[in-house]
Design an enzyme around this catalytic site. Structure first.
Site, short mmCIF file in Angstrom:
data_model
loop_
_atom_site.label_atom_id
_atom_site.label_comp_id
_atom_site.label_asym_id
_atom_site.label_seq_id
_atom_site.Cartn_x
_atom_site.Cartn_y
_atom_site.Cartn_z
N ASP A 148 0.85 -1.19 0.00
CA ASP A 148 0.00 0.00 0.00
C ASP A 148 0.88 1.23 0.00
O ASP A 148 2.05 1.17 0.38
CB ASP A 148 -0.88 0.02 1.26
CG ASP A 148 -2.02 -0.97 1.18
OD1 ASP A 148 -2.36 -1.37 0.07
OD2 ASP A 148 -2.55 -1.35 2.24
N ASP A 186 -9.28 -5.69 2.26
CA ASP A 186 -7.97 -6.25 1.88
C ASP A 186 -7.83 -7.70 2.34
O ASP A 186 -6.88 -8.38 1.95
CB ASP A 186 -6.83 -5.42 2.51
CG ASP A 186 -6.67 -4.07 1.83
OD1 ASP A 186 -6.95 -3.98 0.63
OD2 ASP A 186 -6.24 -3.12 2.50
#
Length: 1100
Positions: free
Chosen positions: A497, A812
């Site tokens: 990320d 996620d």
């Protein structure tokens, strides 16, 4: 034996088995269905049973003590299903009762009598029954949520006071949020397990027989030494083994407790503070948001679109909507959507979750792929060792009974018809002890503490992993799954990320574009009319999951929430927003929580001054919000159309977005629209209302700066040098992603195009084959959804990559679960993400991810170091004893001496080599392939050179030692004793010097970094001191005699020769092709099996 021998080498296929698991057996030559090949994650129970059945096991309780207890796991599932069934029955009964009363005219029912508990208006058992039974009728009789809050002396807005006396009173009245854990195994249990080892039992029997015969034939004064020395050595092994196992068990228990210590927010004294889940008390007000775990049983105070996944408690994967009609929340469940606040009514053992956790014990066992591979190696070695021991036993017995075994004075040991029964039995026991000694040396499980290759499994791997896990905690990484330590060393790519991992997650609004113009500074609200500024403030205050605490003493407000929310709320304060006042001016009708798929969130508010006017505010990704807008507000509050004919205005907005993105700013747009109250669905139907997101009016755009973390560029460069490709996956637009990637060093060329930098929807639109090809080239993915991340992970794994993925959001979770290593964020990560991950990065820092890679490689490297060291000891001792036994009927290294070697060299050697800290050299190698050989060609070279040297030296001493050591003038018995003592001493010192060689299998400088490893130096010193004590002072027990200082110097000199020999040996080049491939070429059947296996995994 063929499949066992297949474990000797592996094909070294660097990238086979993308989805497969964590490595094959010792090698890939052999059966395609290798039982010692399990996946790193989610191994089926049948596969776990299969390798246990295939392993050669002499003591199952010890061999499998750090693996998953399959029987206990079945019992655990049974307990869980029983508790769930009981809960279902109780709730069904209440629902049936309530349903039967629907058509019955109910009388006025008084609230249940409450006598209070320690100053509170309600008792513990009443509260527990209320939430456990989901008794809505009782809740209404208590006066609803406000009535229960009054009884608990809680303000539903400001929470409890939170002072020490208040918290103590609540714990005394309603219990603490802990549950009684099942006690771990006691030290005595580990002691008993250690005693059950088959070889130890045999040695104890041999010791007892030897003791009895010795006392009978030689008298008690001299006859007890041999038997007692073996018994003492075995007893020492048992105690040290049990102590080691017990300490290891305690360490894993502590790590389990750390994993369960969730941090959460509570409202106390009007402000949100972070506390441990164990510090929660009845009466606490807890804010909940998507991804959170419900920390205790409670009742919903207020919520918006709140949905809860109750599968952990009910066993049904059903999302349950929570509102005022269904307000009960169960501990242990996960928030699937929306947000809200709850009142805690029951904690700890008073909750179903507490009952569940108290009824089951956490099993710290978990087999890792490397553990299972080593079991395959151990099985093969064990079969060889047992075969050799059996052969030697037969040969020695044959020599003994045929009169070819001699005493030290040259006389024949056994003469048929002239030997007494006692003497014959004593001779047989001696021979049997020699055979058992060979088992001790050769069989990996032959001696529990020997840590010889498979006690390496429970001890060495667990020592190495436990040591690494403790150190990784200091490096801000909490390991949730042991196998992740191993797998991380094989990672070939990291999908990271951007926000909070590559950047600092310290967001501030640095640019603002409102009213059709840039605000300079961004909080210069004077350029805007009162009407537009009030709309902006209303949108900021109501369309947020954050909060602001405004102290009454005039101190600065405290802002809480996600970093983006905090940045926007802080900007709102600078605009003059009064958070609480603004929120009271309008009431929230419905909320569309921010969604990472749609990249926006909205809220519908009913204005207090008008009964019909409703504002629907939207906030989210700038270009997505812009596409939904049909008009915009100028600085004076006038409305202007944003039709296709007026492209100039649209392009001006887009240019501003692009300029901000190019400056690596996150672009967030604000828009709203009006709505008629009459068109709003009734309260009963509002839960399914989809907020209108068309015909929006653009208010403006802010640019939020989130600086790159210091040192992140160096970390990315370090990964590149280690053969690991870093890919950035972010929800920001392509321009922002490009700018950050250039700043972090992920991209070097600003002009790269697709597919190196690609948008999520473009990647999503590709076919499976195209996606795999594109995935290989992707460095940056912008505007990605969690599903895009999942598709990327799958594509990379199909290409054979070992994929590590970072994630913090609930959505996620699938990608974290699918990846070989899921890395969740400790600060911003939701509980759902953390539970789906293998490692939690406690500081959310990418540099910590790189440190995890170093530790992962270090675990694997340390285990390889010890295998090289241990096999050298095993091979040398085995050959020396076997050759000596077959040729002369006697062994130079007796049982007690070998027990000593195994106890000291192997145990302390394991500690010394398993705790080597990671070095920069590890990050200069390519990743370890899934199917690379456990014993590399470099290790084979080092092992063969050292073992050959020791065998030649010690066998020469065994057969020519009397003359070489100038002992011809001594009597035969004393000369043999000195010679055997010298062999024993030289053998031990060779291992001490070789331990230094094992530190650096592929480096010439074996002393590099040694001063920093105090444990290694201490262990070497302890080993040498203990060896000197044994030789000089404990000769009666070990059958040794004192050595002169000259013999000590010669012994040290011979052992010292290990260093220059190893140095020269490392200059010998080794082929890159693994040794197993050469065997495969010589054995067509094995080659086909290896190829089939490789093809099978490459298709995964």
């Amino acid at each position: 034996m063929e499949s066992a021998s297949s474990s000797l080498a592996t094909s070294g296929r660097r990238r086979s088995g993308g989805g497969g698991g964590g490595g094959g057996s010792w090698g890939s030559i052999g059966s395609v269905a290798d039982p010692f090949d399990i996946p790193a994650k989610g191994a089926p129970v049948e596969r776990l049973k299969k390798w246990r059945q295939a392993a050669l096991v002499l003591n199952a309780s010890r061999r499998f003590r750090y693996t998953l207890d399959l029987k206990r796991e079945e019992q655990r599932e049974e307990v869980i299903s029983k508790i769930r069934a009981q809960a279902h029955v109780v709730r069904a009964a209440f629902r049936f009762k309530e349903a039967g009363q629907v058509h019955v005219q109910q009388k006025e029912v008084a609230a249940p009598p409450v006598d209070g508990a320690l100053g509170f208006g309600i008792k513990e058992d009443q509260l527990t029954a209320l939430t456990r039974d989901h008794n809505y009728s009782a809740l209404q009789q208590y006066g609803g949520i406000s009535g229960v809050a009054r009884m608990l002396k809680t303000d539903t807005e400001k929470g409890i006071s939170g002072d020490d006396s208040d918290l103590t009173a609540r714990r005394n009245a309603f219990g603490s949020n802990t549950y009684p854990r099942k006690k771990g195994r006691s030290f005595l249990a580990f002691l008993w397990d250690a005693c059950k080892d088959l070889t130890l039992i045999i040695l104890m029997v041999a010791a007892a027989v030897s003791l009895a015969l010795g006392i009978t034939t030689e008298g008690i004064k001299e006859g007890w030494y041999d038997g007692a020395s073996i018994a003492f050595a075995v007893l020492l092994v048992v105690v040290v083994t049990a102590t080691s196992d017990y300490k290891q068990s305690l360490q894993f228990q502590n790590l389990n407790e750390e994993k369960q210590n969730i941090k959460l927010e509570v409202v106390r004294g009007g402000r949100r503070i972070s506390v441990s889940i164990y510090d929660l008390v009845a009466g606490d007000v807890v804010p909940l948001k998507i991804g959170d775990q419900v920390p205790a049983d409670g009742i919903l105070i207020s919520g918006h679109s709140l949905s809860v996944d109750e599968s952990s408690m009910t066993g049904e994967s059903k999302i349950v909507h929570k509102d005022q009609k269904s307000p009960f929340l169960m501990s242990g469940c996960k928030v699937a959507d929306g947000y809200g606040t709850m009142l805690v009514t029951a904690v700890g053992i008073n909750t179903e979750w507490g009952l569940l956790m108290a009824s089951i014990s956490e099993d710290s066992g978990e087999e890792t792929p490397l553990q299972v591979r080593l079991n395959g190696v151990a099985t093969f070695i064990g079969m060889v060792g047992l075969s050799v021991a059996l052969a030697v036993l037969v040969v020695l017995l044959a020599r003994y009974f045929t009169g070819h075994t001699y005493n030290p004075d040259g006389s024949v040991q056994y003469v048929k018809g002239k030997m007494g029964v006692g003497q014959t039995i004593r001779g047989i026991v001696g021979i049997f002890t020699v055979a058992v000694t060979i088992v001790v040396v050769a069989v990996p499980e032959g001696l529990p503490l020997a840590v010889t290759l498979t006690n390496l499994i429970p001890v060495l791997i667990c020592v190495s992993l436990a040591f690494s896990m403790r150190k990784m905690m200091r490096d801000k990484a909490l390991v949730r799954r042991l196998s992740a330590c191993e797998t991380m060393g094989s990672a070939t790519t990291i999908c990271s990320d951007k926000t909070g991992t590559l950047t600092l997650n310290q967001m501030t609004v640095v640019e603002a574009y409102f009213g059709g113009k840039k605000m300079d500074p961004p909080d210069n609200v004077q350029v805007l009319s009162a009407s537009i500024s009030s709309l902006i403030v209303e949108g900021i205050a109501q369309n947020t999951s954050g909060s602001i605490f405004e102290p009454e003493n005039g101190q600065d407000p405290e802002v809480t929430g996600s970093p983006t929310e905090k940045a926007i709320l802080s900007w709102g304060l600078k605009l003059g927003m009064r958070f609480n006042d603004t929120r009271t001016k309008s009431s929230i009708l419905h909320v569309f929580p921010f969604n990472s798929e749609k990249k926006r969130g909205g809220v519908a508010v009913h204005l207090g001054g008008s009964e019909s006017e409703v504002h629907i505010h939207w906030k989210g990704a700038a270009e997505i919000i812009l596409d939904s807008c049909k008009s915009w507000l100028a600085a004076d509050g006038s409305k202007h159309s944003m039709t296709p004919e007026k492209l100039l205005q649209i392009s001006e907005f887009k240019k501003f977005i692009e300029d901000m993105a190019a400056s690596s700013l996150r672009c967030v747009a604000f828009a709203y629209r009006t709505y008629e109250m009459g068109d709003v669905p009734s309260e009963d139907q509002r839960a399914d209302w989809i907020l209108p997101e068309d015909d929006l009016i653009m208010l403006g755009i802010v640019g939020i700066k989130d600086p790159c973390r210091p040192g992140v560029k160096d970390s990315v460069r370090l990964c590149a040098a280690a053969g690991i490709k870093v890919r950035m996956v972010t929800g920001d637009n392509l321009q922002t992603a490009r700018a950050i990637a250039l700043e972090c060093g992920i991209l070097s060329d600003p002009n790269v195009s697709e597919p190196v930098i690609i948008e999520g929807k473009a990647f999503r639109a590709l076919s499976d084959l195209e996606r795999e090809e594109a995935a290989e080239k992707i460095s940056v993915m912008g505007r990605s959804s969690p599903n895009d991340k999942l598709l990327l992970v799958k594509a990379l794994r199909k290409r054979g990559h070992v994929v590590a993925v970072t994630g913090d959001g609930t959505n996620d979770a699938p990608a974290l679960h699918e990846a070989d290593i899921g890395l969740s964020m400790g600060i911003q990560g939701t509980e759902v993400a953390k539970e789906s991950s293998d490692i939690i990065i406690l500081d959310d820092n990418f540099a910590s991810v790189v440190r995890v890679v170093r530790w992962g490689r270090s675990v694997y490297a340390n285990i390889q170091k010890f295998i090289q060291f241990q096999l050298t000891v095993n091979v040398a001792a085995l050959i020396i004893n076997v050759v000596a036994a077959v040729s002369s009927g006697n062994v130079p290294l007796n049982a007690v001496q070998l027990l000593w070697v195994n106890l000291i060299m192997d145990t302390l050697g394991a500690l010394a080599l398993a705790t080597e800290p990671p070095t920069d050299h590890l990050m200069q190698r390519p990743p370890v392939g899934r199917r690379e050989p456990l014993i590399t060609n470099v290790m084979w070279r080092n092992l063969i050179i050292m073992a050959l040297f020791q065998v030649i030296v010690l066998l020469t001493l065994n057969f020519r030692g009397t003359s070489l050591l100038q002992l011809k003038n001594d009597n035969q018995a004393h000369a043999d004793k000195v010679k055997n003592t010298f062999i024993f001493n030289t053998f031990v010192l060779c291992q001490v010097f070789n331990e230094f060689n094992a530190r650096k299998p592929d480096e010439l400088n074996i002393f590099k970094g040694i001063t920093g490893n105090h444990l290694f130096m201490a262990i070497v010193a302890i080993t040498v001191v203990l060896q000197a004590l044994i030789v000089e002072f404990l000769g009666k027990f070990t059958s040794t005699t004192r050595l002169t200082w000259q013999l000590w110097l010669v012994s040290i000199g011979l052992a010292f020769f290990s260093w220059p020999l190893a140095f020269v040996g490392k200059l010998i080049p080794v082929p890159e092709r693994p040794l197993g491939d050469f065997f495969a070429c010589c054995c067509p059947g094995s080659k086909q099996a290896a190829d089939a296996k490789g093809d099978d995994h490459s298709d995964v």
